[in-house]
Design an enzyme around this catalytic site. Structure first.
Site, short mmCIF file in Angstrom:
data_model
loop_
_atom_site.label_atom_id
_atom_site.label_comp_id
_atom_site.label_asym_id
_atom_site.label_seq_id
_atom_site.Cartn_x
_atom_site.Cartn_y
_atom_site.Cartn_z
N VAL A 1 0.75 7.82 13.30
CA VAL A 1 0.13 6.66 12.64
C VAL A 1 0.79 5.37 13.11
CG1 VAL A 1 -0.34 5.53 10.43
CG2 VAL A 1 -0.64 7.99 10.64
N GLY A 2 2.10 5.40 13.29
CA GLY A 2 2.83 4.21 13.75
C GLY A 2 2.31 3.70 15.08
N CYS B 1 13.19 11.71 6.76
CA CYS B 1 13.13 11.37 8.18
C CYS B 1 14.46 11.64 8.85
CB CYS B 1 12.74 9.91 8.34
SG CYS B 1 13.75 8.83 7.33
N GLY C 1 6.48 5.84 8.28
CA GLY C 1 5.64 7.03 8.23
C GLY C 1 5.71 7.78 9.54
N SER C 2 4.64 8.48 9.85
CA SER C 2 4.65 9.36 11.02
C SER C 2 4.52 8.55 12.31
CB SER C 2 3.51 10.36 10.92
OG SER C 2 2.29 9.67 10.86
N LYS D 1 0.87 -1.18 0.00
CA LYS D 1 0.00 0.00 0.00
C LYS D 1 0.91 1.23 0.00
CE LYS D 1 -1.89 3.22 2.11
NZ LYS D 1 -1.68 4.55 1.53
N GLU E 1 9.16 2.41 11.30
CA GLU E 1 10.22 3.42 11.07
C GLU E 1 9.52 4.76 11.02
OE1 GLU E 1 13.32 2.88 11.16
OE2 GLU E 1 13.29 0.70 11.05
P1 NAD Z 1 1.99 9.10 7.20
O1 NAD Z 1 2.14 8.44 8.51
O2 NAD Z 1 0.94 10.13 7.04
O3 NAD Z 1 1.68 8.00 6.07
C1 NAD Z 1 2.53 6.90 5.83
C2 NAD Z 1 1.70 5.79 5.19
O4 NAD Z 1 0.74 5.32 6.13
C3 NAD Z 1 0.92 6.23 3.95
O5 NAD Z 1 0.92 5.19 3.01
C4 NAD Z 1 -0.48 6.45 4.53
O6 NAD Z 1 -1.49 6.31 3.56
C5 NAD Z 1 -0.55 5.34 5.55
N1 NAD Z 1 -1.53 5.54 6.64
C6 NAD Z 1 -2.05 6.71 7.09
N2 NAD Z 1 -2.95 6.47 8.09
C7 NAD Z 1 -2.98 5.14 8.29
C8 NAD Z 1 -3.68 4.27 9.18
N3 NAD Z 1 -4.54 4.74 10.07
N4 NAD Z 1 -3.44 2.93 9.11
C9 NAD Z 1 -2.56 2.44 8.23
N5 NAD Z 1 -1.88 3.20 7.34
C10 NAD Z 1 -2.07 4.54 7.37
O7 NAD Z 1 3.43 9.67 6.81
P2 NAD Z 1 3.88 10.47 5.49
O8 NAD Z 1 3.34 11.86 5.57
O9 NAD Z 1 3.58 9.68 4.26
O10 NAD Z 1 5.46 10.48 5.67
C11 NAD Z 1 6.12 11.39 6.48
C12 NAD Z 1 6.52 10.77 7.80
O11 NAD Z 1 7.23 9.57 7.56
C13 NAD Z 1 7.45 11.65 8.60
O12 NAD Z 1 7.09 11.62 9.95
C14 NAD Z 1 8.81 10.98 8.41
O13 NAD Z 1 9.74 11.24 9.43
C15 NAD Z 1 8.43 9.55 8.34
N6 NAD Z 1 9.46 8.78 7.67
C16 NAD Z 1 10.23 7.93 8.43
C17 NAD Z 1 11.24 7.21 7.84
C18 NAD Z 1 12.09 6.26 8.67
O14 NAD Z 1 12.67 5.36 8.09
N7 NAD Z 1 12.18 6.42 9.97
C19 NAD Z 1 11.49 7.35 6.48
C20 NAD Z 1 10.70 8.23 5.74
C21 NAD Z 1 9.68 8.93 6.35
#
Ligand code: NAD
Length: 502
Positions: free
Chosen positions: A237-238, A289, A233-234, A180, A255
């Site tokens: 959400v994580g 990130c 991701g964020s 996804k 991550e």
């Molecule tokens: P996000 O958390 O908004 O989304 C990430 C993914 O999760 C997307 O595919 C989104 O559609 C999905 N998602 C959103 N809500 C969800 C839910 N309730 N259940 C399951 N999946 C869901 O993050 P973003 O805006 O796409 O990315 C930016 C963030 O990602 C920043 O916080 C950044 O630091 C982090 N990031 C971390 C790393 C790492 O390796 N640590 C790398 C890149 C980005």
């Protein structure tokens, strides 16, 4: 849409077929440097589509897990070859889709190539252990076996590299995948799936489901037939994913966010430190990130170094990342730019000073994209929100310190712990920093960004849950240990009992 420009209609890939969403609904993806330009339309999928994809992956698992790992590795080797052959085309597509400059999108594809070749070679290792038994005529071993159906949920800032970090090792280990991607970068995701298929990944082994996080992502995390979730991701959400996945005892790798600092001591090579901070803070428009979000400066160099950072930040050219000479692309979308604007406002309200930037640029065609000027905030103190919270944009907060101890304490003064960096010529200080900075990654005399594919990648505290991507460590996440005892004594041997009785 720009007149005369056709947007491609993309589809999901489920059970060996390219298909639309069951609902028939779609969403658009636009170029953040020219927001009138539609790149494509994509299926707005829901729970039905997820059910179908997970079912296909479950079925395909039964045959894929039996393919010898070196054969799975051969397919990934071909994936690396195909990515290499299409590198320039994919990099251009990625720049159009998410805005970072071509130099960086080429690097993003190359990370996929490196990850493919690393995974291919791991097919001939995937080492287990053989261990002596405490009993005679008995052999003990521990083997790696695949986990099952893996859900991959990815962000938009590394649209090729991050999915490959997850999908390639998962496949190599014999798992099947439901992918996804972020809704801002679905075209790069489709290209990756096309390449996997061309390289010989069988039907059902990889499935692609496009759509929103709270629909498709959440349905995957809840699905009882998904065995593991790998999420980047964020942090917000994580945490939610971790809670929900815990109910069905799924294995979860997270991550998450970062608030990375570059420390510059008074003995540093300042030229090098300057190059490092500009690349770390404004590369990928600060949307990494691992971006350098804080510059922690020793007071003895503060007054000379800060004006140099400002001068060089002002020289960075904003624009469409496909154009030669452009250094910094746009923010990913309108809401991300609004977050950046809001943080600058918060910083100013807290007493920080905008030394440069602090606004969206005007003119020169930049008003048609989500651009924001490279921004340096001076006079930031460790307690301010702009010193502690992730901004995810081209904003650098500069903090003055008087000693190494203070620098490290300030670096650690955030909930995150992903990347970190120190510039110093003093080897003792460098080792103290390695020991005391709470982060998954520490760079000595280089910026906070620049991970290599064959090294573990991840962070501590609110950056993750202890797993790592990349390198050899990720293979632990995608395999279960199967412990095997082979007793060739021809009699009943009782562990802990027969030995003790003798
Ligand atoms: P996000 O958390 O908004 O989304 C990430 C993914 O999760 C997307 O595919 C989104 O559609 C999905 N998602 C959103 N809500 C969800 C839910 N309730 N259940 C399951 N999946 C869901 O993050 P973003 O805006 O796409 O990315 C930016 C963030 O990602 C920043 O916080 C950044 O630091 C982090 N990031 C971390 C790393 C790492 O390796 N640590 C790398 C890149 C980005």
């Amino acid at each position: 849409m720009t007149k005369g420009m056709m947007a491609r209609e993309y589809q999901n890939y489920i059970d060996g077929k390219w298909v639309g969403a069951r609902s028939g609904r779609t969403f658009e993806n636009r170029n953040p440097a020219r927001y009138h330009e539609v790149i494509g339309t994509f299926p707005l999928s829901g729970k039905d589509d997820v059910d179908e994809a997970v079912g296909a992956a479950r079925q395909a698992f039964e045959s894929w897990r039996l393919v010898p790992a070196p054969k799975r590795g051969d397919i990934l080797k071909r994936v690396g070859d195909l990515l290499t052959a299409r590198k320039e085309e994919i990099a251009r597509q990625m720049t159009r889709e998410m805005g970072k400059v071509l130099l960086e999108t080429r690097g993003d594809v190359q990370e996929g190539v490196d990850t493919a070749y690393y995974a291919a070679s791991e097919g001939r290792r995937l080492f287990g252990h053989t261990v002596p038994s405490e009993l005679p005529n008995k052999l003990n071993m521990a083997l790696r076996v695949p986990v099952g159906v893996a859900a991959m949920i990815t962000p938009w800032n590394f649209p090729m590299a991050i999915p490959t970090w997850k999908i390639f090792p998962a496949l190599l280990c014999g798992n099947t995948v439901v992918f996804k991607p972020a809704s801002d970068t679905p075209a790069t995701a489709a290209t990756l799936v096309e390449i996997l298929l061309e390289a010989g990944v069988p039907p059902g082994v990889v499935n692609l489901v496009n759509g929103g996080g709270s629909e498709v992502g959440a349905a995957l995390v809840e699905h009882p037939d998904v065995d593991l979730v790998s999420f980047t991701g964020s942090t917000q959400v994580g945490k939610r994913i971790s809670e929900v996945a815990g109910r069905t005892l799924k294995r979860v790798s997270l991550e998450l966010g970062g608030k990375n600092a570059q420390i510059v001591m008074e003995d540093a090579n300042l030229e090098l430190a300057l190059e490092g901070v500009l690349w770390g803070a404004f590369g990928t428009t600060g949307q990494r990130c691992t971006a350098t979000s804080r510059l922690i400066l020793h007071e003895k160099v503060y007054d000379t170094f800060v004006p140099r950072v400002v001068r060089h930040a002002e020289r960075l050219r904003l624009g469409d990342g496909l154009e030669a000479g452009v250094d910094v692309g746009p923010c990913i979308n309108e809401s991300q730019r609004r977050i950046v604007e809001e943080y600058v406002r918060i910083g100013v309200a807290e007493g920080a000073e905008v030394l440069t930037g602090g606004k969206a640029p005007e003119g020169d065609g930049l008003s048609k994209g989500w651009f924001y000027e490279p921004t340096v905030l001076g006079g930031v103190t460790p307690a301010m929100r702009v010193a502690r919270e992730e901004i995810f944009g081209p904003v650098l907060s500069v903090i003055r310190v008087t000693s190494l101890e203070e620098a490290i304490a300030v670096a650690n003064n955030t909930a995150y712990g992903l990347s970190s960096s120190i510039y110093t010529q003093d080897i003792n200080r460098a080792y103290e920093a390695i020991r005391d900075i709470r982060a998954g990654i520490t760079y000595i005399n280089s910026p906070t960004i620049g991970a290599e594919a064959h090294m573990p990648f991840g962070g501590v505290r609110e950056t993750g849950n202890g797993h790592r991507e990349g390198g050899w460590t990720v293979y632990d996440f995608y395999t279960e240990w199967k412990t095997v005892y082979v007793d060739y004594s021809g009699r009943l041997q009782r562990a802990q009992i027969d030995n003790a009785e003798k």
